[in-house]
Design a protein around this motif. Structure first.
Motif, PDB file in Angstrom:
ATOM      1  N   GLY A  15       0.794  -1.235   0.000  1.00  0.00           N
ATOM      2  CA  GLY A  15       0.000   0.000   0.000  1.00  0.00           C
ATOM      3  C   GLY A  15       0.819   1.275   0.000  1.00  0.00           C
ATOM      4  O   GLY A  15       0.268   2.371   0.128  1.00  0.00           O
ATOM      5  N   ILE A  16       2.141   1.186  -0.091  1.00  0.00           N
ATOM      6  CA  ILE A  16       2.967   2.389  -0.140  1.00  0.00           C
ATOM      7  C   ILE A  16       4.022   2.191  -1.233  1.00  0.00           C
ATOM      8  O   ILE A  16       4.555   1.098  -1.392  1.00  0.00           O
ATOM      9  CB  ILE A  16       3.594   2.717   1.249  1.00  0.00           C
ATOM     10  CG1 ILE A  16       4.407   4.012   1.208  1.00  0.00           C
ATOM     11  CG2 ILE A  16       4.452   1.591   1.780  1.00  0.00           C
ATOM     12  CD1 ILE A  16       4.824   4.524   2.599  1.00  0.00           C
ATOM     13  N   GLU A  17       4.275   3.239  -2.004  1.00  0.00           N
ATOM     14  CA  GLU A  17       5.282   3.157  -3.073  1.00  0.00           C
ATOM     15  C   GLU A  17       6.674   3.045  -2.453  1.00  0.00           C
ATOM     16  O   GLU A  17       6.928   3.607  -1.396  1.00  0.00           O
ATOM     17  CB  GLU A  17       5.238   4.431  -3.928  1.00  0.00           C
ATOM     18  CG  GLU A  17       3.937   4.667  -4.649  1.00  0.00           C
ATOM     19  CD  GLU A  17       3.744   3.696  -5.817  1.00  0.00           C
ATOM     20  OE1 GLU A  17       4.771   3.234  -6.375  1.00  0.00           O
ATOM     21  OE2 GLU A  17       2.582   3.385  -6.136  1.00  0.00           O
ATOM     22  N   ARG A  18       7.561   2.372  -3.169  1.00  0.00           N
ATOM     23  CA  ARG A  18       8.926   2.189  -2.656  1.00  0.00           C
ATOM     24  C   ARG A  18       9.584   3.536  -2.309  1.00  0.00           C
ATOM     25  O   ARG A  18      10.178   3.695  -1.245  1.00  0.00           O
ATOM     26  CB  ARG A  18       9.765   1.403  -3.673  1.00  0.00           C
ATOM     27  CG  ARG A  18      11.104   0.906  -3.145  1.00  0.00           C
ATOM     28  CD  ARG A  18      11.798  -0.011  -4.144  1.00  0.00           C
ATOM     29  NE  ARG A  18      11.124  -1.303  -4.276  1.00  0.00           N
ATOM     30  CZ  ARG A  18      11.409  -2.386  -3.539  1.00  0.00           C
ATOM     31  NH1 ARG A  18      12.363  -2.331  -2.630  1.00  0.00           N
ATOM     32  NH2 ARG A  18      10.757  -3.511  -3.712  1.00  0.00           N
ATOM     33  N   ASP A  19       9.448   4.521  -3.204  1.00  0.00           N
ATOM     34  CA  ASP A  19      10.095   5.823  -2.968  1.00  0.00           C
ATOM     35  C   ASP A  19       9.520   6.510  -1.730  1.00  0.00           C
ATOM     36  O   ASP A  19      10.247   7.112  -0.935  1.00  0.00           O
ATOM     37  CB  ASP A  19       9.905   6.752  -4.183  1.00  0.00           C
ATOM     38  CG  ASP A  19      10.729   6.265  -5.351  1.00  0.00           C
ATOM     39  OD1 ASP A  19      11.590   5.371  -5.140  1.00  0.00           O
ATOM     40  OD2 ASP A  19      10.503   6.751  -6.472  1.00  0.00           O
ATOM     41  N   ASP A  20       8.197   6.421  -1.600  1.00  0.00           N
ATOM     42  CA  ASP A  20       7.561   7.057  -0.438  1.00  0.00           C
ATOM     43  C   ASP A  20       7.983   6.364   0.854  1.00  0.00           C
ATOM     44  O   ASP A  20       8.155   7.005   1.891  1.00  0.00           O
ATOM     45  CB  ASP A  20       6.027   6.996  -0.567  1.00  0.00           C
ATOM     46  CG  ASP A  20       5.537   7.848  -1.730  1.00  0.00           C
ATOM     47  OD1 ASP A  20       6.279   8.789  -2.113  1.00  0.00           O
ATOM     48  OD2 ASP A  20       4.452   7.553  -2.268  1.00  0.00           O
ATOM     49  N   PHE A  21       8.166   5.049   0.763  1.00  0.00           N
ATOM     50  CA  PHE A  21       8.591   4.298   1.940  1.00  0.00           C
ATOM     51  C   PHE A  21      10.005   4.723   2.349  1.00  0.00           C
ATOM     52  O   PHE A  21      10.276   4.979   3.520  1.00  0.00           O
ATOM     53  CB  PHE A  21       8.537   2.794   1.646  1.00  0.00           C
ATOM     54  CG  PHE A  21       8.970   1.937   2.800  1.00  0.00           C
ATOM     55  CD1 PHE A  21       8.331   2.032   4.032  1.00  0.00           C
ATOM     56  CD2 PHE A  21      10.028   1.038   2.664  1.00  0.00           C
ATOM     57  CE1 PHE A  21       8.732   1.243   5.106  1.00  0.00           C
ATOM     58  CE2 PHE A  21      10.435   0.253   3.727  1.00  0.00           C
ATOM     59  CZ  PHE A  21       9.789   0.354   4.947  1.00  0.00           C
ATOM     60  N   VAL A  22      10.874   4.837   1.366  1.00  0.00           N
ATOM     61  CA  VAL A  22      12.254   5.257   1.651  1.00  0.00           C
ATOM     62  C   VAL A  22      12.254   6.652   2.292  1.00  0.00           C
ATOM     63  O   VAL A  22      12.960   6.909   3.267  1.00  0.00           O
ATOM     64  CB  VAL A  22      13.107   5.218   0.353  1.00  0.00           C
ATOM     65  CG1 VAL A  22      14.473   5.845   0.585  1.00  0.00           C
ATOM     66  CG2 VAL A  22      13.249   3.776  -0.134  1.00  0.00           C
ATOM     67  N   LYS A  23      11.401   7.541   1.759  1.00  0.00           N
ATOM     68  CA  LYS A  23      11.296   8.898   2.312  1.00  0.00           C
ATOM     69  C   LYS A  23      10.792   8.846   3.765  1.00  0.00           C
ATOM     70  O   LYS A  23      11.318   9.516   4.652  1.00  0.00           O
ATOM     71  CB  LYS A  23      10.336   9.739   1.463  1.00  0.00           C
ATOM     72  CG  LYS A  23      11.006  10.997   0.899  1.00  0.00           C
ATOM     73  CD  LYS A  23       9.992  11.872   0.167  1.00  0.00           C
ATOM     74  CE  LYS A  23       9.892  11.462  -1.312  1.00  0.00           C
ATOM     75  NZ  LYS A  23       8.653  11.894  -1.976  1.00  0.00           N
ATOM     76  N   ALA A  24       9.778   8.025   3.962  1.00  0.00           N
ATOM     77  CA  ALA A  24       9.197   7.917   5.315  1.00  0.00           C
ATOM     78  C   ALA A  24      10.246   7.391   6.303  1.00  0.00           C
ATOM     79  O   ALA A  24      10.345   7.872   7.440  1.00  0.00           O
ATOM     80  CB  ALA A  24       7.982   7.002   5.294  1.00  0.00           C
ATOM     81  N   LEU A  25      11.043   6.415   5.856  1.00  0.00           N
ATOM     82  CA  LEU A  25      12.081   5.885   6.748  1.00  0.00           C
ATOM     83  C   LEU A  25      13.107   6.974   7.076  1.00  0.00           C
ATOM     84  O   LEU A  25      13.600   7.061   8.206  1.00  0.00           O
ATOM     85  CB  LEU A  25      12.793   4.692   6.106  1.00  0.00           C
ATOM     86  CG  LEU A  25      12.092   3.337   6.172  1.00  0.00           C
ATOM     87  CD1 LEU A  25      12.938   2.274   5.477  1.00  0.00           C
ATOM     88  CD2 LEU A  25      11.802   2.902   7.612  1.00  0.00           C
ATOM     89  N   GLY A  26      13.406   7.810   6.076  1.00  0.00           N
ATOM     90  CA  GLY A  26      14.345   8.917   6.296  1.00  0.00           C
ATOM     91  C   GLY A  26      13.818   9.859   7.374  1.00  0.00           C
ATOM     92  O   GLY A  26      14.564  10.304   8.261  1.00  0.00           O
TER      93      GLY A  26
END
Ligand code: ADP
Length: 545
Positions: A15-26
């Motif tokens: 349910g979350i795009e890979r790029d958005d996930f990476v951003k969220a982890l940041g």
């Protein structure tokens, strides 16, 4: 399996795009420190018990990539746990808390939902906050293992004064084991019953203390578990309703002496009359700790040699081969071994031991094994340590039975009755034979009930053997439930099935749990699916297995 590459692309939460996930982890890294947020993009390494991975189930029965985390985060304080939870709510990312992640046989460190972010609490939140030698209590954080608590008593010179209680294998955390309702083998073996007070971060980020902890300035949080009003602790065990970050635990006064004993019984059919003898002795506390009645097959396996030493044919190792191997050991030509301990000074012990001796010897051929004849590396001494609260890992040796050995348990609860024991034994034997598996039954007698613990040991590199083990387990759960037996605890892969067996009145209990879940965790971020409890966002969308 190749150890240097992932067989599938590293997972991101659904349910979350890979790029958005990476951003969220940041974003989370900015709050916790980048070094406390780890993407799970390296090869999955299984390690071993003391160096276990926190990325996946090292004893997986499915494909290793099924129960796998997308990232692991390491909060270092209450506030940081709350930050993680708030972050998960903001991005609708499932998070899965673990304390140590050594819950082997039940899923290890793995999350139920593939791609969850594992919240490894134990790494940085591992303090013993209090040991009270007058009240015989302690207060611990998630990373405190049974070993660590035991060592702390020793360092403070308190180990002669009071004991801890440890499960069969001591590397897990006091909190993780207790919230999963694990057991140990001193009279304080029912860990959940022995805890007093929790501090919990709720799925919406609020912080609560249960029991007396809710009263500001109290001095009874660890001595009176109930406080006032509904006893809420129960909903935080075997659930996904909160993250436990502190827990009070009671400790046992040194009873002034202890003495382990072991009996063996010749025939498989002795099981039923033995249970009839054990029941009144255990309920009246003549037998003072959770008893272990172990089958000779497991007695051979726990010696640590692979099954290929004894047998290379198809199907289970034949009984005659097992008995031939046992002939060289203290069990001799017998089938069952009972391990127990008597507590207290000699005159107290001798009263109980005399009674036990005359009762056990009503089984024709029953034999008491003299501990002084047993060598130091005999399994008996591991049971002896555990029954006096000294953590141990000897029990792990039966995992060597299969190459790439892994294990998973079937653990139904029954009354302490001969006919139940015989029924469960026959059921287990029949279904193990169906799938060509060796049968390792051990009956653990609590107080008024017993759990049959059947460990299936399988080669985790062999897809066919894994499938056989899983099919056997599924049949065991289903057929046992038809006879009225339910599991006391289970592996991630069986949680939906087991929860489904507790179906009285049209699944009323699960409906109640779902209502609690939706109220406490409206975004469904905390450990979705754990113990069969799915939040609204997931229910009926193909997650159940
Ligand atoms: P152990 O400490 O024995 O290694 P785990 O940390 O693996 O055990 O915990 C067993 C299970 O209990 C976990 O998979 C998780 O679902 C749950 N759990 C563990 N610690 C907590 C906690 N502090 N709060 C809520 N649930 C927890």
């Amino acid at each position: 399996k190749p150890q240097n590459e992932r067989q599938r692309l590293p997972v991101v939460p659904q349910g979350i795009e890979r790029d958005d996930f990476v951003k969220a982890l940041g974003e989370l890294g900015e709050q916790l420190g980048a070094e406390h947020v780890e993407v799970n993009d390296k090869p999955l390494r299984d390690g071993w018990y003391m160096e276990h991975p926190n990325t996946h189930d090292m004893m997986t029965i499915l494909d290793e990539e099924e129960f796998v985390a997308s990232a692991i985060v390491y909060p270092g304080s209450t506030e940081e746990v709350q930050q993680v939870v708030n972050w998960a709510n903001k991005h609708r990312i499932p998070v899965f808390p673990i304390s140590m992640g050594r819950n082997l046989g039940y899923g290890g460190a793995a999350p139920r939902v593939r791609g969850s972010v594992t919240v490894d609490l134990g790494r940085r939140m591992n303090k013993i906050l209090d040991i009270n030698a007058e009240d015989y209590t302690c207060l611990v954080e998630p990373g405190v293992t049974f070993y660590a608590l035991y060592e702390a008593l020793k360092e403070r010179g308190l180990d002669e004064h009071m004991w801890i209680d440890t499960p069969d294998i001591g590397g897990g955390s006091v909190i993780g084991n207790t919230v999963d309702r694990g057991v140990g083998y001193t009279p304080y073996g029912d860990h959940w019953a022995c805890h007093s007070g929790l501090e919990v971060v709720l799925p919406t980020g609020e912080l609560i203390r249960t029991g007396m902890g809710a009263l500001p300035g109290n001095n009874t949080w660890q001595t009176f578990p109930y406080g006032f009003g509904p006893y809420s602790d129960g909903i935080f065990s075997q659930s996904n309703f909160g993250i436990v970050i502190k827990m009070g635990m009671t400790l046992m006064p040194n009873p002034g002496g202890h003495e382990s004993f072991m009996y063996t019984f010749p025939n498989e059919e002795d099981l039923a009359p033995l249970m009839e003898i054990i029941r009144p002795l255990r309920i009246s506390n003549i037998l003072e700790n959770a008893a272990q009645v172990r089958h000779v097959t497991q007695h051979i396996a726990v010696r640590g040699l692979p099954r290929s030493t004894f047998y290379s044919g198809p199907g289970p190792v034949p009984a005659s081969t097992i008995h031939a191997a046992a002939a060289q050991t203290p069990v001799g030509d017998h089938t069952w071994a009972y391990y127990g301990m008597a507590y207290g000074p000699p005159h107290i012990r001798s009263h109980k031991l005399t009674l036990i001796d005359s009762e056990f010897k009503r089984i024709p051929g029953a034999k008491r094994i003299d501990p002084s004849t047993l060598p130091a590396d005999e399994y008996f001494w591991s049971r002896d340590r555990i029954a006096r609260g000294v953590p141990d890992i000897h029990e792990l040796r039966w995992v060597n039975w299969a190459s790439n050995g892994a294990h998973i348990a079937f653990s139904p609860v029954s009354p302490i009755r001969g006919r139940d024991a015989s029924k469960l034994f026959a059921l287990g034997r029949r279904l193990h034979d169906r799938y060509g598996l060796d049968f390792f039954p051990a009956f653990i007698v609590g107080l008024r009930e017993m759990h049959l613990i059947v460990e299936i040991v399988f080669d985790r590199a062999d897809p066919e053997r894994k499938a056989a083990a899983l099919s056997c387990l599924r049949d065991l759960v289903e057929e046992a439930a038809r006879e009225g037996y339910g599991e006391y605890r289970t592996h991630l892969v069986l949680m939906d099935q087991v929860a489904g067996t507790y179906a009285w009145n049209d699944g009323a209990l699960m409906k109640f749990n779902q209502r609690l879940k939706d109220a406490l965790d409206p975004n469904g971020i905390l450990a979705p699916g754990r113990c069969g409890i799915w939040p609204k966002r997931y229910r009926g969308r193909g997650w159940e297995m």
